[in-house]
Design a protein around this motif. Structure first.
Motif, PDB file in Angstrom:
ATOM      1  N   PRO A  42       0.893  -1.209   0.093  1.00 23.03           N
ATOM      2  CA  PRO A  42       0.098  -0.375  -0.119  1.00 23.03           C
ATOM      3  C   PRO A  42       1.054   1.076   0.253  1.00 23.03           C
ATOM      4  O   PRO A  42       0.908   1.849  -0.693  1.00 23.03           O
ATOM      5  CB  PRO A  42      -0.904  -0.026   1.527  1.00 23.03           C
ATOM      6  N   GLU A  43       1.745   1.975   0.543  1.00 23.78           N
ATOM      7  CA  GLU A  43       2.541   1.888   0.841  1.00 23.78           C
ATOM      8  C   GLU A  43       3.325   2.938  -0.388  1.00 23.78           C
ATOM      9  O   GLU A  43       3.375   4.236  -0.983  1.00 23.78           O
ATOM     10  CB  GLU A  43       3.926   2.526   1.661  1.00 23.78           C
TER      11      GLU A  43
ATOM     12  N   ASP B 295       1.106  11.498   1.762  1.00 19.22           N
ATOM     13  CA  ASP B 295       1.308  10.838   3.448  1.00 19.22           C
ATOM     14  C   ASP B 295       0.427  11.156   4.146  1.00 19.22           C
ATOM     15  O   ASP B 295       1.464  12.811   5.066  1.00 19.22           O
ATOM     16  CB  ASP B 295       2.723  10.362   3.772  1.00 19.22           C
ATOM     17  N   VAL B 296      -0.636  10.715   4.716  1.00 23.97           N
ATOM     18  CA  VAL B 296      -1.455  11.057   5.395  1.00 23.97           C
ATOM     19  C   VAL B 296      -1.934  10.134   7.124  1.00 23.97           C
ATOM     20  O   VAL B 296      -2.245  10.938   7.577  1.00 23.97           O
ATOM     21  CB  VAL B 296      -3.166  11.627   4.706  1.00 23.97           C
ATOM     22  N   GLN B 297      -0.777   9.854   7.164  1.00 18.23           N
ATOM     23  CA  GLN B 297      -0.843   8.262   8.098  1.00 18.23           C
ATOM     24  C   GLN B 297      -0.867   9.986   9.704  1.00 18.23           C
ATOM     25  O   GLN B 297      -1.680   9.501  10.180  1.00 18.23           O
ATOM     26  CB  GLN B 297       0.489   7.743   8.189  1.00 18.23           C
TER      27      GLN B 297
ATOM     28  N   VAL C   6       3.507   5.309  -5.336  1.00 14.78           N
ATOM     29  CA  VAL C   6       3.349   5.348  -7.581  1.00 14.78           C
ATOM     30  C   VAL C   6       2.260   6.164  -7.601  1.00 14.78           C
ATOM     31  O   VAL C   6       2.374   6.975  -9.308  1.00 14.78           O
ATOM     32  CB  VAL C   6       3.059   3.792  -8.007  1.00 14.78           C
ATOM     33  N   MET C   7       1.029   6.426  -7.009  1.00 12.70           N
ATOM     34  CA  MET C   7      -0.294   7.401  -7.811  1.00 12.70           C
ATOM     35  C   MET C   7       0.378   8.850  -7.204  1.00 12.70           C
ATOM     36  O   MET C   7      -0.559   9.758  -7.452  1.00 12.70           O
ATOM     37  CB  MET C   7      -1.404   6.731  -6.881  1.00 12.70           C
TER      38      MET C   7
END
Length: 79
Positions: A11-12, A22-24, A17-18
């Motif tokens: 997922p990371e 990063d909203v973690q 790639v997209m």
């Protein structure tokens, strides 16, 4: 003729790639604030009110992503 392409991404890796942010850390801070308010029993606090904008935007983004994929599979351009 049939061509299959497989991507083996975590997922990371997919997020990078997209080009997605990063909203973690943001999610963790939001959760901590919500938890703090819930524990303090703040008057009139509705935890779902915080998540409503996020849910609406994520559904919109998912719909746009599906449309892009459908257009790519059907050979349509975005013009």
């Amino acid at each position: 003729m049939q061509i299959n392409v497989t991507f083996d991404l975590t997922p990371e890796e997919f997020r990078r790639v997209m080009g997605l942010p990063d909203v973690q850390q943001f999610q963790q801070e939001l959760f901590n604030q919500m938890l703090e308010k819930m524990k303090s029993g703040e008057e009139g606090y509705d935890p779902m009110a915080l998540y409503q904008p996020l849910i609406a935007e994520s559904m919109n983004a998912m719909g746009q992503f599906q449309q892009v994929m459908l257009n790519m599979m059907s050979g349509k351009s975005s013009k």
